[in-house]
Design a protein around this motif. Sequence first.
Motif, PDB file in Angstrom:
ATOM      1  N   ASN A 249       4.946  19.743  26.946  1.00  0.00           N
ATOM      2  CA  ASN A 249       3.928  20.718  27.329  1.00  0.00           C
ATOM      3  C   ASN A 249       2.661  20.384  26.557  1.00  0.00           C
ATOM      4  OD1 ASN A 249       2.282  22.900  27.784  1.00  0.00           O
ATOM      5  ND2 ASN A 249       3.788  24.455  27.229  1.00  0.00           N
ATOM      6  N   LYS A 250       1.623  19.935  27.248  1.00  0.00           N
ATOM      7  CA  LYS A 250       0.420  19.473  26.572  1.00  0.00           C
ATOM      8  C   LYS A 250      -0.329  20.601  25.867  1.00  0.00           C
ATOM      9  CE  LYS A 250       1.093  15.255  27.725  1.00  0.00           C
ATOM     10  NZ  LYS A 250       1.597  14.316  26.707  1.00  0.00           N
ATOM     11  N   GLN A 251      -0.029  21.841  26.222  1.00  0.00           N
ATOM     12  CA  GLN A 251      -0.648  22.959  25.506  1.00  0.00           C
ATOM     13  C   GLN A 251       0.048  23.184  24.164  1.00  0.00           C
ATOM     14  OE1 GLN A 251      -0.445  26.207  28.323  1.00  0.00           O
ATOM     15  NE2 GLN A 251      -2.422  25.648  29.233  1.00  0.00           N
ATOM     16  N   LYS A 252       1.314  22.756  24.068  1.00  0.00           N
ATOM     17  CA  LYS A 252       2.064  22.837  22.819  1.00  0.00           C
ATOM     18  C   LYS A 252       2.804  21.510  22.611  1.00  0.00           C
ATOM     19  CE  LYS A 252       2.799  27.857  22.998  1.00  0.00           C
ATOM     20  NZ  LYS A 252       3.809  28.950  23.015  1.00  0.00           N
ATOM     21  N   PRO A 253       2.070  20.443  22.319  1.00  0.00           N
ATOM     22  CA  PRO A 253       2.702  19.131  22.176  1.00  0.00           C
ATOM     23  C   PRO A 253       3.707  19.077  21.025  1.00  0.00           C
ATOM     24  CG  PRO A 253       0.435  19.079  21.403  1.00  0.00           C
ATOM     25  CD  PRO A 253       0.626  20.405  22.054  1.00  0.00           C
ATOM     26  N   LEU A 254       4.671  18.186  21.180  1.00  0.00           N
ATOM     27  CA  LEU A 254       5.736  18.063  20.190  1.00  0.00           C
ATOM     28  C   LEU A 254       5.232  17.402  18.912  1.00  0.00           C
ATOM     29  CD1 LEU A 254       8.555  16.698  22.550  1.00  0.00           C
ATOM     30  CD2 LEU A 254       8.411  19.011  21.604  1.00  0.00           C
ATOM     31  N   THR A 255       5.575  17.985  17.784  1.00  0.00           N
ATOM     32  CA  THR A 255       5.280  17.342  16.506  1.00  0.00           C
ATOM     33  C   THR A 255       6.339  16.275  16.245  1.00  0.00           C
ATOM     34  OG1 THR A 255       6.627  18.881  15.228  1.00  0.00           O
ATOM     35  CG2 THR A 255       4.312  19.495  15.617  1.00  0.00           C
TER      36      THR A 255
ATOM     37  N   ILE B   6      22.170   0.553  19.593  1.00  0.00           N
ATOM     38  CA  ILE B   6      21.160   0.317  20.622  1.00  0.00           C
ATOM     39  C   ILE B   6      19.905  -0.245  19.953  1.00  0.00           C
ATOM     40  CG2 ILE B   6      22.037   2.197  22.050  1.00  0.00           C
ATOM     41  CD1 ILE B   6      19.535   3.761  21.292  1.00  0.00           C
ATOM     42  N   SER B   7      19.044  -0.843  20.757  1.00  0.00           N
ATOM     43  CA  SER B   7      17.815  -1.440  20.245  1.00  0.00           C
ATOM     44  C   SER B   7      16.809  -0.355  19.834  1.00  0.00           C
ATOM     45  CB  SER B   7      17.196  -2.335  21.318  1.00  0.00           C
ATOM     46  OG  SER B   7      15.875  -2.672  20.991  1.00  0.00           O
ATOM     47  N   ASN B   8      16.059  -0.625  18.771  1.00  0.00           N
ATOM     48  CA  ASN B   8      15.036   0.343  18.378  1.00  0.00           C
ATOM     49  C   ASN B   8      13.930   0.446  19.420  1.00  0.00           C
ATOM     50  OD1 ASN B   8      13.755  -2.091  17.928  1.00  0.00           O
ATOM     51  ND2 ASN B   8      13.288  -1.710  15.782  1.00  0.00           N
ATOM     52  N   LYS B   9      13.796  -0.579  20.286  1.00  0.00           N
ATOM     53  CA  LYS B   9      12.836  -0.501  21.384  1.00  0.00           C
ATOM     54  C   LYS B   9      13.244   0.594  22.368  1.00  0.00           C
ATOM     55  CE  LYS B   9       9.816  -3.796  20.578  1.00  0.00           C
ATOM     56  NZ  LYS B   9       9.845  -5.080  21.261  1.00  0.00           N
ATOM     57  N   GLU B  10      14.537   0.756  22.575  1.00  0.00           N
ATOM     58  CA  GLU B  10      15.005   1.813  23.474  1.00  0.00           C
ATOM     59  C   GLU B  10      14.698   3.184  22.886  1.00  0.00           C
ATOM     60  OE1 GLU B  10      19.081   3.312  25.779  1.00  0.00           O
ATOM     61  OE2 GLU B  10      19.042   1.381  24.740  1.00  0.00           O
ATOM     62  N   VAL B  11      14.836   3.310  21.567  1.00  0.00           N
ATOM     63  CA  VAL B  11      14.514   4.579  20.912  1.00  0.00           C
ATOM     64  C   VAL B  11      13.028   4.880  21.089  1.00  0.00           C
ATOM     65  CG1 VAL B  11      14.512   5.849  18.739  1.00  0.00           C
ATOM     66  CG2 VAL B  11      16.370   4.261  19.237  1.00  0.00           C
ATOM     67  N   GLN B  12      12.194   3.857  20.967  1.00  0.00           N
ATOM     68  CA  GLN B  12      10.759   4.053  21.164  1.00  0.00           C
ATOM     69  C   GLN B  12      10.466   4.507  22.588  1.00  0.00           C
ATOM     70  OE1 GLN B  12       8.171   0.909  19.627  1.00  0.00           O
ATOM     71  NE2 GLN B  12       9.770   0.283  18.200  1.00  0.00           N
ATOM     72  N   GLU B  13      11.197   3.969  23.549  1.00  0.00           N
ATOM     73  CA  GLU B  13      11.025   4.395  24.936  1.00  0.00           C
ATOM     74  C   GLU B  13      11.386   5.872  25.107  1.00  0.00           C
ATOM     75  OE1 GLU B  13      10.061   2.800  28.056  1.00  0.00           O
ATOM     76  OE2 GLU B  13       9.023   1.684  26.482  1.00  0.00           O
ATOM     77  N   ILE B  14      12.419   6.316  24.395  1.00  0.00           N
ATOM     78  CA  ILE B  14      12.830   7.725  24.464  1.00  0.00           C
ATOM     79  C   ILE B  14      11.739   8.612  23.877  1.00  0.00           C
ATOM     80  CG2 ILE B  14      14.518   9.428  23.654  1.00  0.00           C
ATOM     81  CD1 ILE B  14      16.599   7.151  23.637  1.00  0.00           C
ATOM     82  N   VAL B  15      11.167   8.162  22.744  1.00  0.00           N
ATOM     83  CA  VAL B  15      10.072   8.915  22.125  1.00  0.00           C
ATOM     84  C   VAL B  15       8.891   8.997  23.077  1.00  0.00           C
ATOM     85  CG1 VAL B  15       8.360   8.900  20.250  1.00  0.00           C
ATOM     86  CG2 VAL B  15      10.757   8.335  19.762  1.00  0.00           C
ATOM     87  N   SER B  16       8.561   7.886  23.732  1.00  0.00           N
ATOM     88  CA  SER B  16       7.449   7.849  24.681  1.00  0.00           C
ATOM     89  C   SER B  16       7.678   8.815  25.848  1.00  0.00           C
ATOM     90  CB  SER B  16       7.256   6.428  25.207  1.00  0.00           C
ATOM     91  OG  SER B  16       6.225   6.374  26.161  1.00  0.00           O
ATOM     92  N   LYS B  17       8.925   8.876  26.333  1.00  0.00           N
ATOM     93  CA  LYS B  17       9.241   9.766  27.458  1.00  0.00           C
ATOM     94  C   LYS B  17       9.158  11.233  27.034  1.00  0.00           C
ATOM     95  CE  LYS B  17      12.452  10.314  31.305  1.00  0.00           C
ATOM     96  NZ  LYS B  17      12.211  11.756  31.388  1.00  0.00           N
ATOM     97  N   LEU B  18       9.623  11.532  25.821  1.00  0.00           N
ATOM     98  CA  LEU B  18       9.532  12.903  25.321  1.00  0.00           C
ATOM     99  C   LEU B  18       8.079  13.356  25.246  1.00  0.00           C
ATOM    100  CD1 LEU B  18      12.194  12.882  22.437  1.00  0.00           C
ATOM    101  CD2 LEU B  18      12.304  14.202  24.563  1.00  0.00           C
ATOM    102  N   VAL B  19       7.198  12.453  24.820  1.00  0.00           N
ATOM    103  CA  VAL B  19       5.771  12.788  24.722  1.00  0.00           C
ATOM    104  C   VAL B  19       5.164  12.965  26.108  1.00  0.00           C
ATOM    105  CG1 VAL B  19       3.507  11.890  24.040  1.00  0.00           C
ATOM    106  CG2 VAL B  19       5.455  11.695  22.486  1.00  0.00           C
ATOM    107  N   SER B  20       5.528  12.098  27.039  1.00  0.00           N
ATOM    108  CA  SER B  20       4.957  12.202  28.384  1.00  0.00           C
ATOM    109  C   SER B  20       5.427  13.453  29.124  1.00  0.00           C
ATOM    110  CB  SER B  20       5.314  10.951  29.205  1.00  0.00           C
ATOM    111  OG  SER B  20       6.709  10.863  29.420  1.00  0.00           O
ATOM    112  N   ASP B  21       6.619  13.958  28.784  1.00  0.00           N
ATOM    113  CA  ASP B  21       7.168  15.137  29.466  1.00  0.00           C
ATOM    114  C   ASP B  21       6.868  16.447  28.733  1.00  0.00           C
ATOM    115  OD1 ASP B  21       8.192  13.406  31.319  1.00  0.00           O
ATOM    116  OD2 ASP B  21      10.228  13.406  30.500  1.00  0.00           O
TER     117      ASP B  21
END
Length: 446
Positions: free
Chosen positions: A402-408, A385-400
């Motif tokens: 818990n902002k009180q305990k954000p993902l490292t 798959i394209s690395n752009k798709e992986v970046q989209e997955i990373v972006s979605k994980l960040v947007s979803d």
Amino acid sequence: MSSQKLILSQKQGLKISPRQIQFLHFLQFNEAELEQEIKKELEENPVLDFEEENDSEIYAFQRKPQNNSSEKPLTFLENNQAIGFDIIAELKEGFRYLHLPEKTCGIADFILDSVDEKGYLNYSLGELEDILSFGMNAFVDKNEIAEVLKKVKHLEPSGVGCRDLQDFLFFQAKKNNKSIVLLEIIGHHFELLSERKFDEICEQLEISSLALKSVLAELTGLKPYPLHGFEHSVIQKNETIIPEYKVDFRDGELIYGTLSKSGKKLVFNENYGKEFKEKSDKKLHKFLMEKRESAAWFMQAVEEREHTMNVCISAVVKLQESYFKSGSISDLKPMVLKDVAMLTGKTISTLSRVTSQKYVQTHFGLVPMKSLFTEAIQKNDGQLISNKEVQEIVSKLVSDENKQKPLTDAEICRKLASDGFSLTRRTITKYRENMNIPSSKLRRAL
């Protein structure tokens, strides 16, 4: 006695003629640069001329798949998303509507010309006092400058001329009658706020975390910088973006091709034709022969550039057909210049030139050609798959998250591993930074 030896050696070299080098530059030109080059050649070569083409015939596209229909190819008008608006000029004009003295307007002009691309002013009042006094050949008091700056900040868009983010947020909060507590936080605890040290803010202000959350909610709606939304309008970026390619999706078909802005067809100036038959003036005849040869090469170079670009976009559409239909990053397939080279027979160097700094107008927006070329990421099951798709997955994980305990980055890495991606934490960090996503520490919220 020294002996002499005769040694034969064979070397392989490649010589590139000046015209070959010039043609390589032709390939790299964007539409505006090519137009400038054509204008320059028309001015310098009397044998070269142009004919105006019918505007409706300028932008011709091919259908994919091609058919034998006699239907006239669809045409498109010049890109209507080109930006040429200068917000700084608008602000200067708006200031003059205040009907203030010319000296005051001169100070305002200098302030507006000195802001950066975000609208921030990186000079102190003392520095402005020195610069303006020297430039205007008259003493300008910093108190006078401060009064002009105050008026500039209240133009629309407001806040242009603020020093930095803290100054701009404080200006907006005060202008919009936000709470005294918020003004206190921005004015005196901004460093703690930027570092997300909410517990310390609560302790110093003697308020609860619930009260702090309510106060910080007032930040919603405030702009991040004065020229937010006008990024392409400041003088530093006042360049019209004109796409060289267009791909549209109509009635289940992809329509694609190159765009041409000039509407000019290069031709020989036949007024000089009779001069080639007259040999009475040998110098003139030689001059015109050289110019005609130069004009012939120039026209051929322009045609060859367009042909190369058409071949390129045809191959790109074939490789990225699903993406151009949907506009979804998930449909963007891994593709490198070598893949296009195999389809077109063109060299990677040539393809690099006809894709660099060029854009594609699509039904879902303006797309840089370079963004269509992505490296492949192989999942554990062998799927590419394209690395752009992986970046989209990373972006979605960040947007979803818990902002009180954000993902490292390490936690994001582990989540991707559970989905079959074997990526290092450093790779995740690179993807996150490419998308301008702050670190987990800076994403923390109440």
